[in-house]
Write an enzyme that holds these catalytic residues in place. Structure first.
Site, PDB file in Angstrom:
ATOM      1  N   ASP A 140       6.785 -20.012  32.932  1.00 46.51           N
ATOM      2  CA  ASP A 140       6.124 -19.070  32.027  1.00 46.51           C
ATOM      3  C   ASP A 140       6.970 -17.792  31.961  1.00 46.51           C
ATOM      4  O   ASP A 140       7.932 -17.627  32.726  1.00 46.51           O
ATOM      5  CB  ASP A 140       4.716 -18.772  32.558  1.00 46.51           C
ATOM      6  N   GLU A 172      10.760 -15.406  28.267  1.00 49.13           N
ATOM      7  CA  GLU A 172      11.381 -14.906  27.028  1.00 49.13           C
ATOM      8  C   GLU A 172      12.655 -14.084  27.271  1.00 49.13           C
ATOM      9  O   GLU A 172      13.521 -14.138  26.377  1.00 49.13           O
ATOM     10  CB  GLU A 172      10.361 -14.075  26.225  1.00 49.13           C
ATOM     11  N   ASP A 225      -0.282 -17.777  24.543  1.00 49.61           N
ATOM     12  CA  ASP A 225      -1.568 -17.155  24.860  1.00 49.61           C
ATOM     13  C   ASP A 225      -2.452 -17.024  23.628  1.00 49.61           C
ATOM     14  O   ASP A 225      -2.608 -15.930  23.058  1.00 49.61           O
ATOM     15  CB  ASP A 225      -1.322 -15.788  25.503  1.00 49.61           C
TER      16      ASP A 225
END
Length: 917
Positions: A509, A512, A585
């Site tokens: 997770d 980015e 999300d």
């Protein structure tokens, strides 16, 4: 997961987990992004470049690009152009600065994305022909691309396009004269290259270096692709007459929690690949291999009405405008002409979907966070108590010791190996989260070693970059380096990851990367990677490298024998080679349920077949009806996971009353029933790149009604699924394309194709239909997990078309190893024709060095649309079997009787024929 960094700084010492919704002003618009603002100000025809010195070099068509009218006192530096042709109808165009002229630095070229096999299938050009187009002063250069197609380099004005031999254009670059390439240069005295945004300063030491150009798709009705964003599948125009939304489609990987639907704003992933489709010609595609921030405009009809440019073509077209902050031009043209051809061509460059383990294609149960071992055991037992199958239980960040990855909170999880073994005894697996931010703790061995080895990304001053994320002060590994990726991969060994077992896999997770106190919640663009590469140049590929390193680490952990499972949030072109992706999300509302379909479809079109959305919505508390509908839809996502935020109420399927438990159990069982079909589709994606979830137009490319339809989708070529996206819906309109009939998945009722049906809505399921002419493999015995279903018998559902014919396939392997690559698999094709159902081998020949066998049999054959038979003969043993009426399925609700051949007991490995009398 996402969080407002200011709030984090205040609350992090208290370990609060409260988050705020997405705020638009925390992220840059095009007008706040100088390279985008500059590029959008260009007028058509502003490019003055002309191609000089066209020749063949090293099998490429090469040229130098120079301005038409040069200043003799300040001559321009040429740009070097190379056109290469590859097998399968792929044209590659590269444009870069001339390295022999000593630019201030080498521009970044994205490594480790293009397949070696693609590079080796280059067609070495030997010659080119010339042709004068219209009133051009210079002849154009033409090379062979593939049967029926040519690539054309137009010298003045500079343009590259692909055309059919008939002269019709397919794709072009710079037809509108918008090409611009800001060459690197030495900073002049007094110049200010700094950029500021919300208190952050980007020093931009190398100054402006952006690239922009227009790309045109001819005879196209719509364009699709360039994920990731929450919007319609068919991309709406962002500029032009009557266009309301003026922002371009942004490709810049960001932690955008509670993202809004129906927005061009880019979120966690970036795949700069666009597909066009139209009834007149078919499908084409364009891919730009560039990992810097990108903005793409889809230009509406009439956008250039005042330009005065007349393109040398009478064909209709859709224009697009591509802008990037840095990098080079490294682009690929895909001619199609069918939708599946374009996907095959694109994945020949970036790779196909990795073949997952069987368990990974089943249901995953997740939450931030399952509190402790007792909580895990309770959730696991409740699934059994309520007869709900599942395969994976996921642990989020709070299973660790202070959010130090590769550790366990030993108070909450004192016996992690035993916990995993208890799950594994039921055929289940565990997935734990491992994020890229490393806690800056002098006592944390991982941090100490990374610091000593110099493995962290540096800030602009050359020190280890220090940003804030879940552990607080954190640093980020420089995943551009293969050496660092290999070091990271070693951390997944059982020796290094203490408490892990062979049944544990990984979730990446925040990759980015997410930095709570960074500009736009990410790493500063002037951060430095190995080789002096600025983060701005590779930002979008950071998460790709992180997933790659994790995946390769798991392969190494299993001595190269065990297929990895790695779930990633950030993605780039090629991420499909390393694992699954989810849409991040999302929120527990009906709009997010609805937009999940085009989001997953767009990911599939751009290679990322193994994708899905969090069932129920990550943020918020879904009303019960929404949760049920989401399970019913999510059962058809390629990646099927229920997940929820820390602050959301518990929402395991048994917490909403007996009836709703029954409905959610039923939805999950549908997925398990269809696992043989899904696994076969994963193999198709693995071999061809063709996605598992498909827009209707991929299967019905000439049906214009399907071109904008993104509330229904195909699962493979056999199933059409229509979601229910509104509360208390009583009816729903379902368009069933094609000339053949469709059979209701639950009832077997036949519906006519080519029209829209208004159907009553049932709480039991969402509408799903099997296409006439297909054969669907199923497993109808419900177990605790997919692993326990391995030896179960199969059911074949034969849906006959108007010619009383049907076809389908079944792929089987051991579900876990790489031996399928050496031929250890079973692949059967089933053909019904002339009242005969035949099983044919389309798998490896007997001489394969490694074999895979199965004792599974076919225990039921269901035939829909047959005029009726009372018995059948099984050949070659000439055995008679009675035909009777039996149930279409064993799910809840109405049980419809259909033509059924019970217990033919046909080995799945054998050739056989069933003749219906």
């Amino acid at each position: 997961m996402g969080v407002s960094y200011l709030l984090l700084l205040l609350l992090l010492p208290l370990h609060f987990t409260f988050v705020l919704p997405w705020k638009k002003d925390e992220f840059r618009s095009c007008n706040q992004t100088p390279f985008c603002k500059r590029a959008r100000a260009f007028k058509p025809g502003s490019c003055s470049l002309v191609a000089h010195d066209v020749s063949i070099n090293d099998g490429d068509l090469t040229a130098a690009l120079l301005p038409r009218n040069q200043n003799p006192d300040h001559p321009s530096k040429p740009l070097l152009l190379a056109l290469s042709v590859h097998q399968g109808g792929v044209l590659r165009l590269r444009i870069d600065e001339d390295p022999s002229l000593d630019p201030p630095k080498k521009r970044f070229e994205v490594p480790d994305v293009i397949l070696d096999e693609f590079l080796s299938n280059k067609l070495w050009l030997q010659r080119f022909s010339t042709e004068t187009i219209g009133s051009d002063l210079r002849p154009s250069s033409i090379v062979y691309l593939s049967d029926g197609y040519e690539a054309v380099l137009r010298q003045d004005p500079f343009e590259v396009f692909v055309r059919e031999k008939s002269g019709k254009r397919v794709l072009s670059l710079n037809s509108n004269g918008l090409f611009d390439f800001e060459q690197l240069r030495v900073k002049k005295e007094g110049e200010n290259w700094e950029e500021k945004f919300r208190g952050h300063i980007d020093t931009r030491p190398y100054g402006p270096q952006s690239i922009s150009f227009d790309v045109s798709f001819y005879d196209a009705d719509y364009v699709y692709g360039i994920p990731e964003r929450a919007t319609s599948l068919a991309l709406k125009p962002t500029r032009g007459p009557g266009v309301e939304e003026s922002e371009p489609y942004r490709l810049f990987n960001l932690d955008v929690f509670e993202y809004v639907h129906d927005s061009p704003f880019g979120i966690y992933g970036s795949v700069p690949f666009m597909i066009s489709h139209g009834k007149l010609r078919g499908t084409s595609g364009f891919f730009w291999l560039n990992a810097a921030e990108m903005q793409v405009d889809v230009l509406g009809s009439g956008w250039d009405a005042e330009s005065g440019i007349s393109l040398p073509s009478s064909q209709g077209r859709i224009d697009s405008f591509w802008m990037s902050e840095a990098g080079i031009v490294d682009t690929f043209f895909f001619v199609g002409p069918e939708p599946k051809d374009v996907v095959r061509q694109y994945t020949s460059v970036t790779g196909t979907t990795a073949m997952p383990q069987l368990f990974a294609t089943a249901y995953h149960q997740s939450r931030w966070n399952y509190r402790n071992e007792e909580d895990v055991a309770n959730v696991d037992s409740k699934f059994d108590e309520h007869d709900i199958p599942y395969d994976v239980l996921v642990l989020d960040i709070d299973h660790t010791d202070g959010r130090r990855y590769f550790t366990w909170d030993r108070e909450l999880f004192p016996h992690p190996e035993e916990m995993q073994r208890k799950l594994a005894a039921k055929g289940r697996h565990m997935v734990t989260i491992v994020d890229p931010h490393i806690k800056r703790d002098g006592y944390f061995p991982l941090h100490k070693e990374a610091t000593k080895m110099g493995y962290y990304v540096k800030d602009a001053t050359g020190n280890d970059y220090d940003g804030w994320c879940w552990p607080g002060s954190s640093s980020y590994l420089d995943m551009l380096s293969p050496q660092i990726r290999a070091w990271w991969g070693d951390k997944f060994s059982f020796e290094n990851y203490v408490g892990s077992t062979p049944s544990l896999y990984i979730w990446n997770d925040m990759n980015e990367p997410s930095v709570f106190n960074g500009p736009e919640v990410t790493m500063p663009r002037n951060s430095l990677h190995q080789g002096g590469v600025e983060h701005r140049e590779l930002h979008n590929v950071y998460g790709y490298y992180f997933q790659m390193a994790t995946s390769e680490g798991l392969v190494k952990r299993g001595d190269g024998k065990d297929r990895p499972f790695v779930l990633s949030r950030a993605v780039f072109a090629g991420s499909q080679r390393y694992g699954a992706v989810w849409t991040g999300d999302n929120t527990a509302d009906w709009d997010h349920l609805r937009v999940s379909v085009p989001m997953v479809l767009a990911l599939g079109l751009t290679g990322l077949s193994f994708s899905g959305a969090d069932v129920g919505g990550y943020f918020g508390n879904p009303e019960t009806e929404l949760l049920v509908r989401w399970y019913q839809l999510g059962a058809f996502y390629p990646f099927f996971r229920g997940h929820a935020h820390h602050d959301a109420k518990r929402r395991e399927p048994w917490l909403f009353g007996e009836r709703n438990t029954e409905l959610m159990r039923d939805a999950i069982r549908v997925r398990y029933m269809l696992l043989p079909y899904f696994y076969t589709l994963f193999r198709e994606a693995n071999t061809s790149g063709i996605p598992i979830l498909r827009p209707l137009w991929m299967e019905f490319p000439s049906d214009e009604v399907t071109f904008r339809n993104d509330d229904a989708f195909m699962v493979g070529s056999a199933l059409l699924v229509q979601g229910i996206y509104t509360k208390a819906a009583k009816t729903v309109s379902v368009y069933l394309p094609g000339e053949q009939s469709w059979f209701d998945f639950r009832t077997g009722t036949m519906y006519r194709g080519g029209i829209t049906h208004r159907l009553k809505v049932s709480e039991e399921s969402i509408p799903a239909f099997q296409k006439a002419g297909t054969i669907l493999p199923r497993k109808d015995r419900f177990r605790r997990s997919s692993t326990q279903m391995v030896d179960d018998p199969y059911t074949l559902v034969v849906a006959l078309n108007s010619s009383q014919a049907a076809e389908g396939e079944l792929y089987i392997d051991d579900g876990k190893s790489f031996e399928f690559k050496q031929g250890a698999y079973i692949h059967r094709r089933f053909v019904f024709s002339g009242d005969k159902l035949t099983s044919l081998n389309v798998g490896p020949i007997d001489s394969s060095s490694i074999k895979f066998s199965s004792n599974s049999v076919i225990e039921r054959i269901i035939v829909l649309g047959h005029s009726g038979s009372k018995s059948a003969i099984v050949e070659p043993e000439n055995r008679k079997v009675d035909i009777e009426l039996g149930p279409l399925h064993f799910l809840t609700g109405r049980h419809i009787s259909v033509l059924t051949l019970r217990k033919p007991n046909l080995l799945i490995t054998d050739d056989w024929t069933v003749k219906f009398l």
